[in-house]
Design a protein around this motif. Structure first.
Motif, PDB file in Angstrom:
ATOM      1  N   SER A 134      -8.757 -13.077  -8.718  1.00  0.00           N
ATOM      2  CA  SER A 134      -8.309 -13.286  -8.320  1.00  0.00           C
ATOM      3  C   SER A 134      -6.347 -14.123  -9.146  1.00  0.00           C
ATOM      4  O   SER A 134      -6.864 -14.206 -10.056  1.00  0.00           O
ATOM      5  N   THR A 135      -6.244 -13.247  -8.679  1.00  0.00           N
ATOM      6  CA  THR A 135      -4.049 -13.391  -9.002  1.00  0.00           C
ATOM      7  C   THR A 135      -3.123 -14.735  -8.058  1.00  0.00           C
ATOM      8  O   THR A 135      -3.461 -14.563  -7.043  1.00  0.00           O
ATOM      9  N   GLN A 136      -2.675 -14.648  -8.188  1.00  0.00           N
ATOM     10  CA  GLN A 136      -1.637 -15.216  -7.644  1.00  0.00           C
ATOM     11  C   GLN A 136      -1.186 -15.189  -5.892  1.00  0.00           C
ATOM     12  O   GLN A 136      -0.582 -15.185  -5.134  1.00  0.00           O
ATOM     13  N   THR A 137      -0.902 -13.413  -6.462  1.00  0.00           N
ATOM     14  CA  THR A 137      -0.902 -12.556  -4.338  1.00  0.00           C
ATOM     15  C   THR A 137      -1.490 -11.870  -3.939  1.00  0.00           C
ATOM     16  O   THR A 137      -1.877 -11.480  -3.048  1.00  0.00           O
ATOM     17  N   SER A 138      -3.013 -11.922  -5.300  1.00  0.00           N
ATOM     18  CA  SER A 138      -3.953 -10.846  -4.185  1.00  0.00           C
ATOM     19  C   SER A 138      -5.389 -10.659  -4.575  1.00  0.00           C
ATOM     20  O   SER A 138      -5.937 -11.878  -5.554  1.00  0.00           O
ATOM     21  N   GLY A 139      -6.253 -10.443  -4.100  1.00  0.00           N
ATOM     22  CA  GLY A 139      -7.488 -10.795  -5.080  1.00  0.00           C
ATOM     23  C   GLY A 139      -8.855  -9.271  -4.600  1.00  0.00           C
ATOM     24  O   GLY A 139      -8.274  -8.895  -3.656  1.00  0.00           O
ATOM     25  N   SER A 140      -9.427  -9.744  -5.874  1.00  0.00           N
ATOM     26  CA  SER A 140     -10.561  -7.593  -5.566  1.00  0.00           C
ATOM     27  C   SER A 140     -11.817  -8.809  -6.033  1.00  0.00           C
ATOM     28  O   SER A 140     -11.880  -9.169  -6.115  1.00  0.00           O
ATOM     29  N   VAL A 167      -2.112 -13.547   2.071  1.00  0.00           N
ATOM     30  CA  VAL A 167      -1.377 -13.636   3.356  1.00  0.00           C
ATOM     31  C   VAL A 167       0.090 -13.721   2.194  1.00  0.00           C
ATOM     32  O   VAL A 167       0.109 -14.869   1.574  1.00  0.00           O
ATOM     33  N   GLY A 168       1.311 -13.729   2.984  1.00  0.00           N
ATOM     34  CA  GLY A 168       2.349 -13.280   2.469  1.00  0.00           C
ATOM     35  C   GLY A 168       2.759 -12.603   1.270  1.00  0.00           C
ATOM     36  O   GLY A 168       4.035 -12.963   0.727  1.00  0.00           O
ATOM     37  N   ALA A 169       1.809 -12.204   0.645  1.00  0.00           N
ATOM     38  CA  ALA A 169       2.295 -11.691   0.081  1.00  0.00           C
ATOM     39  C   ALA A 169       3.048  -9.807  -0.086  1.00  0.00           C
ATOM     40  O   ALA A 169       2.980  -9.602   0.829  1.00  0.00           O
ATOM     41  N   VAL A 170       4.292 -10.069  -0.401  1.00  0.00           N
ATOM     42  CA  VAL A 170       5.622  -8.719  -0.189  1.00  0.00           C
ATOM     43  C   VAL A 170       4.965  -7.548  -0.785  1.00  0.00           C
ATOM     44  O   VAL A 170       5.444  -8.107  -1.832  1.00  0.00           O
ATOM     45  N   GLY A 171       5.311  -6.323   0.032  1.00  0.00           N
ATOM     46  CA  GLY A 171       4.943  -5.212  -0.719  1.00  0.00           C
ATOM     47  C   GLY A 171       3.721  -4.889  -1.195  1.00  0.00           C
ATOM     48  O   GLY A 171       3.615  -3.995  -2.047  1.00  0.00           O
ATOM     49  N   GLY A 197      -5.905   3.365  -6.740  1.00  0.00           N
ATOM     50  CA  GLY A 197      -5.649   4.385  -6.373  1.00  0.00           C
ATOM     51  C   GLY A 197      -4.323   4.080  -5.010  1.00  0.00           C
ATOM     52  O   GLY A 197      -2.815   3.410  -5.122  1.00  0.00           O
ATOM     53  N   ARG A 198      -5.038   5.061  -3.655  1.00  0.00           N
ATOM     54  CA  ARG A 198      -4.196   5.023  -2.789  1.00  0.00           C
ATOM     55  C   ARG A 198      -3.282   3.462  -2.097  1.00  0.00           C
ATOM     56  O   ARG A 198      -5.080   2.831  -1.812  1.00  0.00           O
ATOM     57  N   GLY A 199      -2.121   3.443  -1.732  1.00  0.00           N
ATOM     58  CA  GLY A 199      -2.420   1.986  -1.799  1.00  0.00           C
ATOM     59  C   GLY A 199      -1.440   1.588  -2.807  1.00  0.00           C
ATOM     60  O   GLY A 199      -0.720   0.739  -2.314  1.00  0.00           O
TER      61      GLY A 199
END
Length: 212
Positions: A134-140, A167-171, A197-199
């Motif tokens: 988990s980072t400030q902008t996403s999670g895997s 939610v709210g992460a841009v780009g 990969g893709r994305g």
């Protein structure tokens, strides 16, 4: 989206799980037979003293080989696989817990594009695993994984993951990727690479430090 959960993982160089299952079956049969024998012997002894002793069918079913096997497997999967003697035989490293991650995203020429930090949480039992980063902008969350023994460096963790932006992460877009981490023999640090990969076509390095 499917809710992430623990998944099965393979251990290269560890004990064969099918063989362990067979050993548990033999042990369950032996233990079940011994328990039933002791119970019936206790009933016979009670009758010799003139006591009215009967064995409820429910109790007999609890002492059956199937019930004993279920208990032994639950005990092994939950705790016993980490006990020193058993863990040595199974050859499965315990990597569960919380790790601090320092990552670098690299460009195609090699230099660092940007640095980032994350928290890695690993949930592990003998036959299931989940790696959550988990980072400030996403999670895997991991989708599949394998652990391999490295006679020189320690252990190698290979896992495939799905990443979703918060939610709210841009780009940022959802994507999948894979990572190869070499875990030190003392299980307190790890280093390796990741590839998206893709994305989100990106790649870089990660260094993990186990929290005590």
């Amino acid at each position: 989206m499917i809710t992430p959960q623990e998944h099965e993982y393979s251990v290269m160089g560890g004990a064969n799980r099918a063989k362990v299952g067979r050993l548990l079956s033999f042990a369950a049969s032996a233990i079940s037979g011994a328990l039933v024998f002791m119970l019936l012997a206790a009933v016979d002894l009670a009758k010799e003293f003139g006591w009215n002793a009967n064995v409820p069918p429910t109790l007999m079913s609890l002492l059956g080989a199937g019930a004993v096997f279920g208990f032994l497997y639950w005990l092994l999967n939950k705790w016993a696989w980490k006990w020193p003697g058993i863990s040595f035989v199974l050859n499965v490293p315990d990597i569960s817990g919380n790790w601090d991650c320092v990552g670098k995203t690299l460009d195609s020429e090699g230099p660092t594009k940007y640095d980032w930090q994350a928290e890695v949480t690993i949930v592990q039992s003998w036959d299931r695993l989940r790696i959550r980063l988990s980072t400030q902008t996403s999670g895997s969350s991991s989708i599949s994984a394998a652990l391999a023994h490295d006679s020189v460096d320690g252990f190698v963790l290979l896992y495939h993951y799905r990443n979703d932006p918060k939610v709210g992460a841009v780009g940022l877009a959802s994507h999948t990727g894979c990572s190869v981490m070499t875990i030190a023999k003392d299980l307190q640090s790890a280093s390796g690479d990741y590839f998206n990969g893709r994305g989100r076509m990106s790649f870089g390095t990660m260094n993990w430090t186990k929290r005590n």
